[in-house]
Motif scaffolding. Structure first.
Motif, PDB file in Angstrom:
ATOM      1  N   TYR A  19       0.822  -1.204   0.000  1.00  0.00           N
ATOM      2  CA  TYR A  19       0.000   0.000   0.000  1.00  0.00           C
ATOM      3  C   TYR A  19       0.859   1.257   0.000  1.00  0.00           C
ATOM      4  N   SER A  20       2.022   1.196   0.644  1.00  0.00           N
ATOM      5  CA  SER A  20       2.916   2.348   0.639  1.00  0.00           C
ATOM      6  C   SER A  20       3.326   2.711  -0.771  1.00  0.00           C
ATOM      7  N   SER A  21       3.500   1.708  -1.624  1.00  0.00           N
ATOM      8  CA  SER A  21       3.978   1.962  -2.978  1.00  0.00           C
ATOM      9  C   SER A  21       2.936   2.636  -3.846  1.00  0.00           C
ATOM     10  N   ILE A  22       1.630   2.500  -3.488  1.00  0.00           N
ATOM     11  CA  ILE A  22       0.600   3.121  -4.319  1.00  0.00           C
ATOM     12  C   ILE A  22       0.082   4.420  -3.721  1.00  0.00           C
ATOM     13  N   PHE A  23       0.538   4.793  -2.511  1.00  0.00           N
ATOM     14  CA  PHE A  23       0.122   6.066  -1.946  1.00  0.00           C
ATOM     15  C   PHE A  23       0.779   7.195  -2.725  1.00  0.00           C
ATOM     16  N   ILE A  24      -0.035   8.168  -3.127  1.00  0.00           N
ATOM     17  CA  ILE A  24       0.494   9.308  -3.878  1.00  0.00           C
ATOM     18  C   ILE A  24       1.318  10.189  -2.962  1.00  0.00           C
ATOM     19  N   ALA A  25       0.865  10.349  -1.716  1.00  0.00           N
ATOM     20  CA  ALA A  25       1.576  11.210  -0.778  1.00  0.00           C
ATOM     21  C   ALA A  25       1.900  10.419   0.470  1.00  0.00           C
ATOM     22  N   ASN A  26       3.027   9.790   0.489  1.00  0.00           N
ATOM     23  CA  ASN A  26       3.438   8.984   1.635  1.00  0.00           C
ATOM     24  C   ASN A  26       4.482   9.763   2.434  1.00  0.00           C
ATOM     25  N   VAL A  27       4.067  10.936   2.907  1.00  0.00           N
ATOM     26  CA  VAL A  27       4.947  11.824   3.640  1.00  0.00           C
ATOM     27  C   VAL A  27       4.412  11.968   5.051  1.00  0.00           C
ATOM     28  N   GLU A  28       5.262  11.915   6.039  1.00  0.00           N
ATOM     29  CA  GLU A  28       4.828  12.019   7.422  1.00  0.00           C
ATOM     30  C   GLU A  28       5.646  13.076   8.148  1.00  0.00           C
ATOM     31  N   ILE A  29       4.939  13.904   8.954  1.00  0.00           N
ATOM     32  CA  ILE A  29       5.591  14.861   9.834  1.00  0.00           C
ATOM     33  C   ILE A  29       5.179  14.499  11.251  1.00  0.00           C
ATOM     34  N   GLY A  30       6.122  14.128  12.122  1.00  0.00           N
ATOM     35  CA  GLY A  30       5.784  13.726  13.467  1.00  0.00           C
ATOM     36  C   GLY A  30       5.201  12.329  13.518  1.00  0.00           C
ATOM     37  N   THR A  31       4.496  12.045  14.630  1.00  0.00           N
ATOM     38  CA  THR A  31       3.889  10.731  14.802  1.00  0.00           C
ATOM     39  C   THR A  31       2.394  10.810  14.523  1.00  0.00           C
ATOM     40  N   HIS A  32       1.795   9.658  14.179  1.00  0.00           N
ATOM     41  CA  HIS A  32       0.385   9.609  13.809  1.00  0.00           C
ATOM     42  C   HIS A  32      -0.317   8.495  14.558  1.00  0.00           C
ATOM     43  N   TYR A  33      -1.608   8.686  14.733  1.00  0.00           N
ATOM     44  CA  TYR A  33      -2.460   7.673  15.340  1.00  0.00           C
ATOM     45  C   TYR A  33      -3.091   6.877  14.202  1.00  0.00           C
ATOM     46  N   TYR A  34      -2.646   5.638  14.028  1.00  0.00           N
ATOM     47  CA  TYR A  34      -3.068   4.849  12.874  1.00  0.00           C
ATOM     48  C   TYR A  34      -4.265   3.960  13.199  1.00  0.00           C
ATOM     49  N   TRP A  35      -5.114   3.808  12.186  1.00  0.00           N
ATOM     50  CA  TRP A  35      -6.174   2.801  12.201  1.00  0.00           C
ATOM     51  C   TRP A  35      -5.830   1.757  11.160  1.00  0.00           C
ATOM     52  N   SER A  36      -5.993   0.512  11.512  1.00  0.00           N
ATOM     53  CA  SER A  36      -5.726  -0.563  10.555  1.00  0.00           C
ATOM     54  C   SER A  36      -7.035  -1.238  10.181  1.00  0.00           C
ATOM     55  N   ILE A  37      -7.328  -1.255   8.887  1.00  0.00           N
ATOM     56  CA  ILE A  37      -8.500  -1.944   8.356  1.00  0.00           C
ATOM     57  C   ILE A  37      -7.976  -2.990   7.383  1.00  0.00           C
ATOM     58  N   GLY A  38      -7.920  -4.233   7.843  1.00  0.00           N
ATOM     59  CA  GLY A  38      -7.278  -5.250   7.032  1.00  0.00           C
ATOM     60  C   GLY A  38      -5.806  -4.917   6.872  1.00  0.00           C
ATOM     61  N   GLU A  39      -5.357  -4.813   5.638  1.00  0.00           N
ATOM     62  CA  GLU A  39      -3.968  -4.457   5.357  1.00  0.00           C
ATOM     63  C   GLU A  39      -3.809  -2.972   5.053  1.00  0.00           C
ATOM     64  N   LEU A  40      -4.899  -2.223   5.138  1.00  0.00           N
ATOM     65  CA  LEU A  40      -4.871  -0.791   4.856  1.00  0.00           C
ATOM     66  C   LEU A  40      -4.682  -0.012   6.146  1.00  0.00           C
ATOM     67  N   THR A  41      -3.772   0.952   6.134  1.00  0.00           N
ATOM     68  CA  THR A  41      -3.491   1.784   7.294  1.00  0.00           C
ATOM     69  C   THR A  41      -3.941   3.211   7.030  1.00  0.00           C
ATOM     70  N   LEU A  42      -4.705   3.771   7.964  1.00  0.00           N
ATOM     71  CA  LEU A  42      -5.249   5.118   7.816  1.00  0.00           C
ATOM     72  C   LEU A  42      -4.755   6.006   8.951  1.00  0.00           C
ATOM     73  N   HIS A  43      -4.673   7.312   8.677  1.00  0.00           N
ATOM     74  CA  HIS A  43      -4.335   8.285   9.708  1.00  0.00           C
ATOM     75  C   HIS A  43      -5.602   8.599  10.495  1.00  0.00           C
ATOM     76  N   GLY A  44      -5.735   7.982  11.678  1.00  0.00           N
ATOM     77  CA  GLY A  44      -6.954   8.109  12.455  1.00  0.00           C
ATOM     78  C   GLY A  44      -7.248   9.519  12.898  1.00  0.00           C
ATOM     79  N   GLN A  45      -6.204  10.276  13.304  1.00  0.00           N
ATOM     80  CA  GLN A  45      -6.454  11.614  13.825  1.00  0.00           C
ATOM     81  C   GLN A  45      -6.964  12.557  12.743  1.00  0.00           C
ATOM     82  N   VAL A  46      -6.547  12.323  11.507  1.00  0.00           N
ATOM     83  CA  VAL A  46      -7.027  13.150  10.401  1.00  0.00           C
ATOM     84  C   VAL A  46      -8.502  12.880  10.130  1.00  0.00           C
ATOM     85  N   LEU A  47      -8.875  11.615  10.125  1.00  0.00           N
ATOM     86  CA  LEU A  47     -10.274  11.256   9.883  1.00  0.00           C
ATOM     87  C   LEU A  47     -11.178  11.752  11.010  1.00  0.00           C
ATOM     88  N   LEU A  48     -10.714  11.663  12.257  1.00  0.00           N
ATOM     89  CA  LEU A  48     -11.529  12.105  13.383  1.00  0.00           C
ATOM     90  C   LEU A  48     -11.871  13.584  13.287  1.00  0.00           C
TER      91      LEU A  48
END
Length: 238
Positions: free
Chosen positions: A5-34
Motif C-alpha cells: 500500500y505504501s507503494s501506491i500512496f500518492i503522498a506517503n509523507v509524514e511529519i511527526g507521529t500519527h495515530y493509525y487505524w488498521s482496516i485489514g492491510e490498509l493503514t489510515l491516519h486516524g487523527q485526520v479522519l476524526l
C-alpha cells in the motif's frame, strides 16, 4: 505500513507521529479522519440550522448561512462568470467551507489537551495526504468540466498556441495539484509548528497574536485554494 500500500500512496509523507487505524492491510491516519468528521459534522449542522424553516426575512442561522453562500457565490462568479458559475457553485462552496473549517478548528481548539495512544489531533490540512487529496479532486473536476463541454476536443488546448509547447502544457497540469497541495499544507503546518514552539518557550499569552495571525492566514488559504480551483475550472471551460 504494508509496503504494497505504501507503494501506491500518492503522498506517503509524514511529519511527526500519527495515530493509525488498521482496516485489514490498509493503514489510515486516524487523527485526520476524526477531526475531518468533526468538521463535516459542524458544516452539516450549520447547513441544517440555516435551511430549516426558511423565512422571507432571514434570521439568525438562515441569515448567517445566506451570507456565507453569498461570499462563496462571489468567488465562483468572479472566476467563472455569470453564465457558468451556478453549475460549479456547490463544489467551490464545499471546498472553501471544508478547508476554512479545518484551518479554524485546528487553530482555535486546544487539541493537545486530548490524549491519543499515539500522535495528536490537529487540523486535517496539516497532513499532506489531505491537501493532496483536495488538489487531486480539484484536478479531476476541471478535467471533467473541460471534457463535459468540449468532449475529446478539450485536449486540443495542449497544442495551443503551438504544438511545440505540448510538453510544457502537459507539465502545467501536473504542477497545478502540486502547487495547490503544498501551498496549503506548508502554511498550515508552519503556523502550527510556530505556535507549538512559542508555547514551549514563552508564557501562553505571548503566542496569542501568532494564533490570531494563524486564524487569519487559515482563512486566506481557504480563499486562495477555492479561488484557484474556480479559476482552473474556468480555464478548462474556455
Amino acid at each position: 505500513m504494508n509496503p504494497i500500500y505504501s507503494s501506491i500512496f500518492i503522498a506517503n509523507v509524514e511529519i511527526g507521529t500519527h495515530y493509525y487505524w488498521s482496516i485489514g492491510e490498509l493503514t489510515l491516519h486516524g487523527q485526520v479522519l476524526l477531526v475531518s468528521w468533526i468538521v463535516i459534522g459542524i458544516l452539516l449542522l450549520f447547513s441544517y440550522l440555516g435551511a430549516n424553516n426558511p423565512k422571507h426575512v432571514p434570521e439568525s442561522w438562515q441569515n448567517f448561512m445566506e451570507a456565507t453562500i453569498e461570499f462563496t457565490k462571489d468567488i465562483a462568479q468572479n472566476q467563472l462568470g455569470k453564465n457558468a458559475y451556478l453549475t460549479w457553485l456547490p463544489f467551490v462552496s464545499t471546498l472553501f467551507l471544508f478547508i476554512f473549517g479545518c484551518n479554524w478548528i485546528g487553530a482555535i481548539i486546544p487539541w493537545k489537551l486530548i490524549k491519543l495512544p499515539e500522535g495528536e489531533l490537529a487540523a486535517p490540512t496539516n497532513d499532506i495526504n489531505t491537501t493532496v487529496a483536495l488538489a487531486l479532486l480539484t484536478s479531476v473536476t476541471y478535467f471533467y468540466a473541460g471534457l463535459r463541454k468540449k468532449g475529446l476536443g478539450y485536449f486540443k488546448r495542449y497544442l495551443e498556441p503551438t504544438p511545440i509547447l505540448l510538453p510544457i502544457n502537459i507539465l502545467e497540469d501536473f504542477t497545478k495539484p502540486l502547487s495547490l497541495s503544498f501551498r496549503l499544507f506548508g502554511n498550515v503546518l508552519a503556523d502550527e509548528l510556530t505556535i507549538s514552539v512559542l508555547v514551549l518557550l514563552v508564557p501562553l499569552i505571548i503566542p496569542l497574536p501568532i494564533m490570531a495571525l494563524g486564524i487569519f492566514a487559515g482563512s486566506v488559504q481557504a480563499l486562495i485554494f477555492s479561488t484557484l480551483a474556480a479559476a482552473y475550472i474556468h480555464e478548462a471551460l474556455e
